[in-house]
Design a protein around this motif. Sequence first.
Motif, short mmCIF file in Angstrom:
data_model
loop_
_atom_site.label_atom_id
_atom_site.label_comp_id
_atom_site.label_asym_id
_atom_site.label_seq_id
_atom_site.Cartn_x
_atom_site.Cartn_y
_atom_site.Cartn_z
N GLY A 222 -0.73 2.26 41.09
CA GLY A 222 -0.61 0.96 40.43
C GLY A 222 -1.40 -0.14 41.12
O GLY A 222 -2.04 -0.97 40.48
N PHE A 223 -1.37 -0.15 42.45
CA PHE A 223 -2.06 -1.20 43.17
C PHE A 223 -3.56 -0.96 43.22
O PHE A 223 -4.35 -1.90 43.25
CB PHE A 223 -1.47 -1.36 44.56
CG PHE A 223 -0.08 -1.94 44.52
CD1 PHE A 223 0.10 -3.29 44.33
CD2 PHE A 223 1.02 -1.12 44.62
CE1 PHE A 223 1.37 -3.83 44.25
CE2 PHE A 223 2.30 -1.65 44.54
CZ PHE A 223 2.48 -3.00 44.35
N PHE A 224 -3.97 0.28 43.24
CA PHE A 224 -5.40 0.59 43.09
C PHE A 224 -5.89 0.09 41.74
O PHE A 224 -6.94 -0.55 41.64
CB PHE A 224 -5.61 2.10 43.22
CG PHE A 224 -7.05 2.52 43.09
CD1 PHE A 224 -7.85 2.65 44.20
CD2 PHE A 224 -7.60 2.79 41.84
CE1 PHE A 224 -9.19 3.03 44.07
CE2 PHE A 224 -8.92 3.17 41.70
CZ PHE A 224 -9.72 3.29 42.83
N CYS A 225 -5.12 0.37 40.70
CA CYS A 225 -5.45 -0.08 39.35
C CYS A 225 -5.56 -1.60 39.31
O CYS A 225 -6.49 -2.16 38.74
CB CYS A 225 -4.37 0.43 38.39
SG CYS A 225 -4.43 -0.26 36.72
N ASP A 226 -4.62 -2.28 39.94
CA ASP A 226 -4.63 -3.74 39.95
C ASP A 226 -5.83 -4.27 40.72
O ASP A 226 -6.41 -5.30 40.37
CB ASP A 226 -3.33 -4.26 40.57
CG ASP A 226 -3.16 -5.75 40.39
OD1 ASP A 226 -3.02 -6.20 39.24
OD2 ASP A 226 -3.19 -6.50 41.40
N SER B 114 4.85 1.95 49.79
CA SER B 114 6.21 2.42 49.54
C SER B 114 6.97 1.53 48.56
O SER B 114 7.94 1.99 47.95
CB SER B 114 6.99 2.50 50.85
OG SER B 114 7.02 1.24 51.50
N ARG B 115 6.58 0.29 48.42
CA ARG B 115 7.18 -0.59 47.43
C ARG B 115 6.34 -0.51 46.16
O ARG B 115 5.21 -0.99 46.12
CB ARG B 115 7.23 -2.04 47.93
CG ARG B 115 8.12 -2.24 49.16
CD ARG B 115 9.59 -2.22 48.81
NE ARG B 115 10.43 -2.13 50.00
CZ ARG B 115 10.80 -3.18 50.75
NH1 ARG B 115 10.38 -4.39 50.44
NH2 ARG B 115 11.58 -3.00 51.79
N PRO B 116 6.86 0.13 45.10
CA PRO B 116 6.05 0.35 43.90
C PRO B 116 5.67 -0.93 43.18
O PRO B 116 6.29 -1.99 43.37
CB PRO B 116 6.96 1.21 43.01
CG PRO B 116 8.03 1.73 43.91
CD PRO B 116 8.20 0.70 44.98
N ILE C 66 2.72 -7.56 44.96
CA ILE C 66 1.79 -7.85 46.06
C ILE C 66 1.19 -6.55 46.57
O ILE C 66 1.91 -5.63 46.95
CB ILE C 66 2.51 -8.58 47.21
CG1 ILE C 66 3.06 -9.93 46.72
CG2 ILE C 66 1.57 -8.79 48.39
CD1 ILE C 66 3.92 -10.64 47.75
N ASN C 67 -0.12 -6.48 46.56
CA ASN C 67 -0.83 -5.30 47.06
C ASN C 67 -0.91 -5.42 48.58
O ASN C 67 -1.71 -6.17 49.12
CB ASN C 67 -2.23 -5.23 46.45
CG ASN C 67 -2.94 -3.95 46.81
OD1 ASN C 67 -2.54 -3.24 47.72
ND2 ASN C 67 -4.00 -3.64 46.09
N LEU C 68 -0.09 -4.65 49.27
CA LEU C 68 0.01 -4.76 50.72
C LEU C 68 -1.24 -4.25 51.43
O LEU C 68 -1.41 -4.48 52.62
CB LEU C 68 1.24 -3.99 51.21
CG LEU C 68 2.58 -4.47 50.64
CD1 LEU C 68 3.71 -3.56 51.09
CD2 LEU C 68 2.86 -5.91 51.03
N SER C 69 -2.13 -3.58 50.71
CA SER C 69 -3.39 -3.10 51.29
C SER C 69 -4.52 -4.12 51.17
O SER C 69 -5.59 -3.90 51.74
CB SER C 69 -3.83 -1.80 50.61
OG SER C 69 -3.07 -0.71 51.06
N ALA D 94 -6.99 -12.87 48.31
CA ALA D 94 -7.86 -13.12 47.16
C ALA D 94 -7.80 -12.00 46.13
O ALA D 94 -8.16 -12.19 44.98
CB ALA D 94 -9.30 -13.32 47.61
N MET D 95 -7.32 -10.83 46.55
CA MET D 95 -7.24 -9.67 45.65
C MET D 95 -5.78 -9.32 45.37
O MET D 95 -5.41 -8.15 45.24
CB MET D 95 -7.97 -8.49 46.26
CG MET D 95 -9.41 -8.77 46.64
SD MET D 95 -10.42 -9.32 45.24
CE MET D 95 -10.65 -7.79 44.36
N SER D 96 -4.93 -10.33 45.26
CA SER D 96 -3.50 -10.18 44.98
C SER D 96 -2.76 -9.49 46.11
O SER D 96 -1.75 -8.80 45.90
CB SER D 96 -3.28 -9.39 43.67
OG SER D 96 -3.75 -10.13 42.57
N GLY D 97 -3.24 -9.70 47.34
CA GLY D 97 -2.57 -9.13 48.50
C GLY D 97 -1.70 -10.13 49.20
O GLY D 97 -1.37 -11.20 48.68
N SER D 98 -1.30 -9.78 50.41
CA SER D 98 -0.47 -10.66 51.23
C SER D 98 -1.20 -11.95 51.55
O SER D 98 -2.42 -11.96 51.72
CB SER D 98 -0.10 -9.93 52.53
OG SER D 98 0.45 -10.82 53.47
#
Length: 728
Positions: free
Chosen positions: A299-303, A379-381, A391-394, A398-402
């Motif tokens: 999901g976060f790769f897709c986002d 681990s948090r889907p 939130i994309n923890l990776s 700017a890319m919807s991360g932390s």
Amino acid sequence: MAKKRSGEGPTVTRQAAKFLGVSVLSGAVLAGLALPAIGAMGLAAKESVEGFDEIPANLKTPPLSQRTTILDAQGGEIAKVYSRDRTVVPLSQISPYMRKAIVAIEDARFYEHGAVDLKGVLRALNKNAQSGGVSEGASTLTQQYVKNVFVEEAGDDPAKVAVATQQTIGRKVKELKYAIQVEKELGKERILNNYLNITFFGQQSYGVEAAAQRYFSKRAKDLTLDESALLAGIVQSPSRFDPVNAPKEATKRRNIVLQRMAETKNITPAEAAAAQAKPLKLKVSRPKSGCITAVNGAGFFCDYVREVFLQDPVFGKTKEARAKRWNQGGMTIRTTLDPQTQKSVQKSITDHVYQSDPVATAVSIVEPGTGKVLGMGQSRPYGFGEFQTQINLSADKAMSGSNFGFQTGSTFKPILAAAALEEGISPNKVYSSPYQMPYPDEVETCGRPWKNGGGAMVSNENRSEVGPYGMREATGKSVNTYFIQMIGDIGVCPVTKMATKLGLKPASGAKIDQVPSIALGTQGMSPLKMAAAYAAFANGGKYCTPVLIGSATGPNGKSLNVPKSHCSRAMSEETADTVNTLLKGVVEDGTGKEAGLSGRDSAGKTGTTDERKAAWFVGYTPNMAGAVWVGGSGKDVEMEGITIGGQYHDKVYGGDTPGPIWRDAMAGALEGKPAPTFDTVAIAEPEKPKGSDKGGRGKPNKPNKPGKNKPWPRFSIPPGVIGGNDGR
């Protein structure tokens, strides 16, 4: 003047005259009608025709918004995303029953009239006058199609949609003129095809193909008579005749459509009766849109793919242009995601960290030499529920991360080591590295020197970690004071420049602080950027920007330009080989032993921050580089006396929690793949010092670089060294 009976409404004749005066008369010239321009009616007609003439001649039809399909590197589907669920199909792929049903109920004389159906207008006026309300409309399918084009062009803007659907003479005039143009240019079959692809059928489905899938889980070409009649009936009022939420109303409407089909001789009365007797047999497929539906935890790769599309100028010069293109969809985007790697990443995550744990983990894997992102998970889907997040923890902010990323701890030390090697420091360089020491009094930066005005101190993880140490042992044991002495020697500026060359900057988007504590990983970075930086060590010192999109095609099947990875040299091959040697030792007999892979070369570095609020392992093989972070998601968690993935930890270290996650993720990802080896250098053991060294601030003399697999010159500790240390 026509007479009116007492207590009755206007006569049919007067209703017709009024309607013609305010609507049809506006386009009467186009319909070939000759009506007298007398009185108020004539004035209205004259003014409407003048306005009519000012309307542009060509109707600009926007591309229909459709589903975009996101695929992995092997062509497997990750997810479908869309602002409007629509799949455009040719008329030949639509059931003949469906074509007949929509014509029968919406415009029975479709093939007999032009853009305006005068007989239909008069018939509607008559029925409406008799019922005292509006029981029948008079718009042709062509007019309805034009109206839908206006709505489609308005998109999701409420104000524009209101303008596109407002019941005014002006809009009707515009609709009429464009309907005439469309009739001339497209012809009946194309108009019908376009209409069936553009119209809304309720339940988030646009176009007949999406509607067939939604209500019956089948293709539009396979719709039966009763199914076609049901869908045709929905169009008039998708909410009122919704078969999912209002089955009785939908059934009544379906039967009206069937009766109308019999009246227009599209089917026989017997066929109509048989179909009317059938119960609704829905086989509903719920809408599955967006990255929340992605398979294998992608999901976060897709986002991230979506964020790249919305932000990279290759997809449009402006933010608005890119957003419009994304919302129109209809694309097929093949990504770099390797399904084997992604499955392994997700399995390792779920094996080691539970979704409901007080901390979370994020993993990213990158291919050295290409920048391809092969896997990304956490681990948090992706979602909105408890223990889920958007939130994309990776990723960076700017890319919807932390917002700030996560302090990297000792995983930043190899960047310092690379900078020092480039500055001429030998890997045999020895510092006294005491358990505790003050920061240097003054350290050079890219601007004004940093001064230790407050007497700041630095210490090692354990009191037993006391030098002197050479670079290999200091890296293996992650000795903080060693690296603080090193940055005191070379200054901060070479380190921040090396970080920049490796694509590293704080996840917040800010610049790296010009302070010596960066040596210990005080800056907040994202796992993806750390993985890409370490990939440069595996790639002989060349850094490649991460990419997630391999190729893409538009709605017309034509290839689109996509972002390319840009590779540049960040350090010499000798420096990269030396770092490989240092970090290979970390997993062989250092703090990263639990992360070591069997049967293939691997290298990496552990990292644990102050108060154990974050723990890392970043490592690589010659063909993959990966970063694993574990820590609090949304709030700080001190990882002491904590249970993670069902396993109790007295204290969490980079080696004992992120390390095994990395090991298992990489082992599965690399299974069946070649096992190349690193180019390494021979690093001699340091000579034992006879004195101490305070570690100066000046630049050291640069020794000659060694060749591959050749030893560096042997150095002994100069007098007066005081040393440095590092956490696990």
